[in-house]
Design a protein around this motif. Structure first.
Motif, PDB file in Angstrom:
ATOM      1  N   UNK A   1     -31.923   2.743  -6.632  1.00  0.00           N
ATOM      2  CA  UNK A   1     -32.469   3.780  -7.040  1.00  0.00           C
ATOM      3  C   UNK A   1     -32.663   4.828  -5.701  1.00  0.00           C
ATOM      4  N   UNK A   2     -33.223   4.178  -4.645  1.00  0.00           N
ATOM      5  CA  UNK A   2     -33.456   4.717  -3.608  1.00  0.00           C
ATOM      6  C   UNK A   2     -32.213   5.253  -2.837  1.00  0.00           C
ATOM      7  N   UNK A   3     -31.070   4.635  -2.954  1.00  0.00           N
ATOM      8  CA  UNK A   3     -29.654   4.909  -2.309  1.00  0.00           C
ATOM      9  C   UNK A   3     -29.346   6.121  -3.265  1.00  0.00           C
ATOM     10  N   UNK A   4     -29.314   5.902  -4.533  1.00  0.00           N
ATOM     11  CA  UNK A   4     -28.970   7.052  -5.344  1.00  0.00           C
ATOM     12  C   UNK A   4     -29.527   8.353  -5.061  1.00  0.00           C
ATOM     13  N   UNK A   5     -31.182   8.065  -5.026  1.00  0.00           N
ATOM     14  CA  UNK A   5     -31.724   9.378  -4.612  1.00  0.00           C
ATOM     15  C   UNK A   5     -31.157  10.142  -3.358  1.00  0.00           C
ATOM     16  N   UNK A   6     -31.086   9.434  -2.315  1.00  0.00           N
ATOM     17  CA  UNK A   6     -30.514   9.845  -1.043  1.00  0.00           C
ATOM     18  C   UNK A   6     -29.393  10.589  -1.132  1.00  0.00           C
ATOM     19  N   UNK A   7     -28.288   9.890  -1.993  1.00  0.00           N
ATOM     20  CA  UNK A   7     -27.102  10.538  -2.160  1.00  0.00           C
ATOM     21  C   UNK A   7     -26.945  11.747  -3.092  1.00  0.00           C
ATOM     22  N   UNK A   8     -27.810  11.755  -3.796  1.00  0.00           N
ATOM     23  CA  UNK A   8     -27.819  13.009  -4.741  1.00  0.00           C
ATOM     24  C   UNK A   8     -28.768  14.062  -4.309  1.00  0.00           C
ATOM     25  N   UNK A   9     -28.915  14.134  -3.206  1.00  0.00           N
ATOM     26  CA  UNK A   9     -29.952  15.245  -2.740  1.00  0.00           C
ATOM     27  C   UNK A   9     -31.367  15.334  -2.830  1.00  0.00           C
ATOM     28  N   UNK A  10     -32.043  14.181  -3.247  1.00  0.00           N
ATOM     29  CA  UNK A  10     -33.497  14.129  -3.232  1.00  0.00           C
ATOM     30  C   UNK A  10     -34.017  14.007  -1.580  1.00  0.00           C
ATOM     31  N   UNK A  11     -35.121  15.006  -1.748  1.00  0.00           N
ATOM     32  CA  UNK A  11     -35.664  15.211  -0.272  1.00  0.00           C
ATOM     33  C   UNK A  11     -37.017  14.206  -0.118  1.00  0.00           C
ATOM     34  N   UNK A  12     -37.553  14.121  -1.215  1.00  0.00           N
ATOM     35  CA  UNK A  12     -38.679  13.232  -1.282  1.00  0.00           C
ATOM     36  C   UNK A  12     -38.680  12.072  -2.469  1.00  0.00           C
TER      37      UNK A  12
END
Length: 378
Positions: A134-145
């Motif tokens: 999930x962390x990798x997904x979030x980073x790749x999909x534009x989450x800032x936090x």
């Protein structure tokens, strides 16, 4: 190693104003400056249920990394479902609209990206490994936090490398310290010891650490974690409970979203630095302590008082916080007091205690090793 853990809802305590902390934080005034617009917060948790109090436009489609059971390999687990309500509560703390008894989110203009894991299920021990995805997904999909209001020991190596990857993409990560403050060890969540993440403790509206709030060298900041609306009755209603460090972490994430929304050109390091600089300093006179870190988050100091120096964009503030004038005490949930030795006996019926929801695994020597490893990025 331990299995994954989160808060467990218990009977409601005193009937107190669940929105009092927003008044103390001067949320209405801050929202005239910034409300989180343009910032996506990934909530890696038990999913999110579409309930009254959450506007559909505030919650992105998200993703689920729950592994289906062997006997039902094709069973889907959509991200917009939540067995226990923990992820739903964290989402509402950030972007809730305050209707139907729900929390009014501290960053109502932000977007939440729900990332569902096995938290709250018999397979909860798998949630840390799922969180790494999930962390990798979030980073790749534009989450800032990234908000991790969960704790556990399983697959910490995978999660650590995933967080390092997210940080390389400029993502800010907040982690709950845990709600085992009555343990002699402090009960600190081992995820908070991962280099570069921000461990968040919980305080009440006077700034006193909650007796349940875990503490240790990994504590960096604190936020309100007292009586708030949380999902209860098998995620069918809102009840007033202690939010604990889970809720406090969501408020820290929302605080960062407010600051970043006002200063979109800042890096994660700069947002984090001003949060540290403007935090309500421990009243014991120390620069930081193990119960509240550098103090309670005060985004109003940045948005309304224009305090804080963002400093170098590439310098980790946990490695070398920029020197600033010590903040003066204030009557908001960010002026913090030293943790009292007998505080664990001062309150009973504390909710959100982080009991293991999956198979419990015995502690090993890894506990001591993980906790004492220097946690700053070099």
């Amino acid at each position: 190693m331990w299995a994954i853990s989160t808060g467990t809802v218990m009977p409601a305590a005193a009937d107190t104003d669940p929105r009092g902390y927003l008044k103390l934080m001067k949320a209405q005034e801050m929202w005239k400056v910034a409300d989180g617009t343009g910032i996506t917060v990934a909530v890696i948790d038990s999913g999110v249920k579409d309930v009254a109090g959450l506007r559909s436009e505030s919650v992105l489609p998200g993703v689920s990394f729950m592994e289906p059971p062997v006997e039902h390999p094709d069973k889907p687990y959509p991200p917009h479902e939540d067995f226990v309500g923990h992820g739903t509560t964290m989402t509402a703390a950030i972007v809730g609209d305050g209707s139907a008894g729900s929390p009014q989110g501290l960053a109502p203009g932000a977007k939440v990206m729900p990332i569902r894991t096995s938290v709250g299920t018999p397979m909860a021990f798998a949630a840390i490994g799922e969180s790494a995805k999930g962390v990798r997904y979030a980073a790749d999909k534009g989450a800032k936090i990234i908000n991790l209001s969960i704790g556990g020991w399983w697959s910490l190596d995978k999660l650590g490398s995933a967080i390092e990857y997210a940080q390389s993409k400029g993502v800010l990560v907040f982690v709950a310290m845990g709600n085992d403050g009555d343990r002699k060890s402090g009960g600190a969540n081992p995820i908070a010891a991962i280099p570069g993440v921000f461990g968040v403790g919980a305080v009440d509206t006077t700034g006193e650490p909650l007796p349940s709030s875990s503490y240790g060298k990994a504590t960096d900041l604190a936020a309100f974690g007292g009586k708030v609306p949380v999902r209860c009755k098998e995620n069918t209603a809102w009840c007033i409970q202690d939010g604990g460090t889970s809720y406090a972490t969501a408020l820290a994430s929302a605080s960062a979203a407010l600051v970043w929304s006002a200063h979109p050109d800042w890096t994660a390091n700069q947002v984090a630095r001003v949060l540290i600089q403007t935090a309500g300093a421990p009243v014991d006179g120390s620069k930081r302590n193990d119960w509240v870190g550098y103090g309670g988050v005060r985004p109003r100091m940045v948005l309304l008082d224009r305090a804080g120096d963002p400093g170098a964009p590439d310098l980790d503030p946990l490695a070398s916080p920029a020197p600033v004038k010590t903040p003066t005490p204030s009557a908001d949930p960010t002026t913090t007091a030293p943790h009292q030795a007998d505080a664990a006996n001062a309150e009973s019926g504390v909710s959100w205690q982080w009991p293991a929801l999956g198979a419990a695994v015995a502690l090993s020597l890894g506990l001591a090793i993980t906790v004492i490893v220097k946690r700053r990025r070099q």
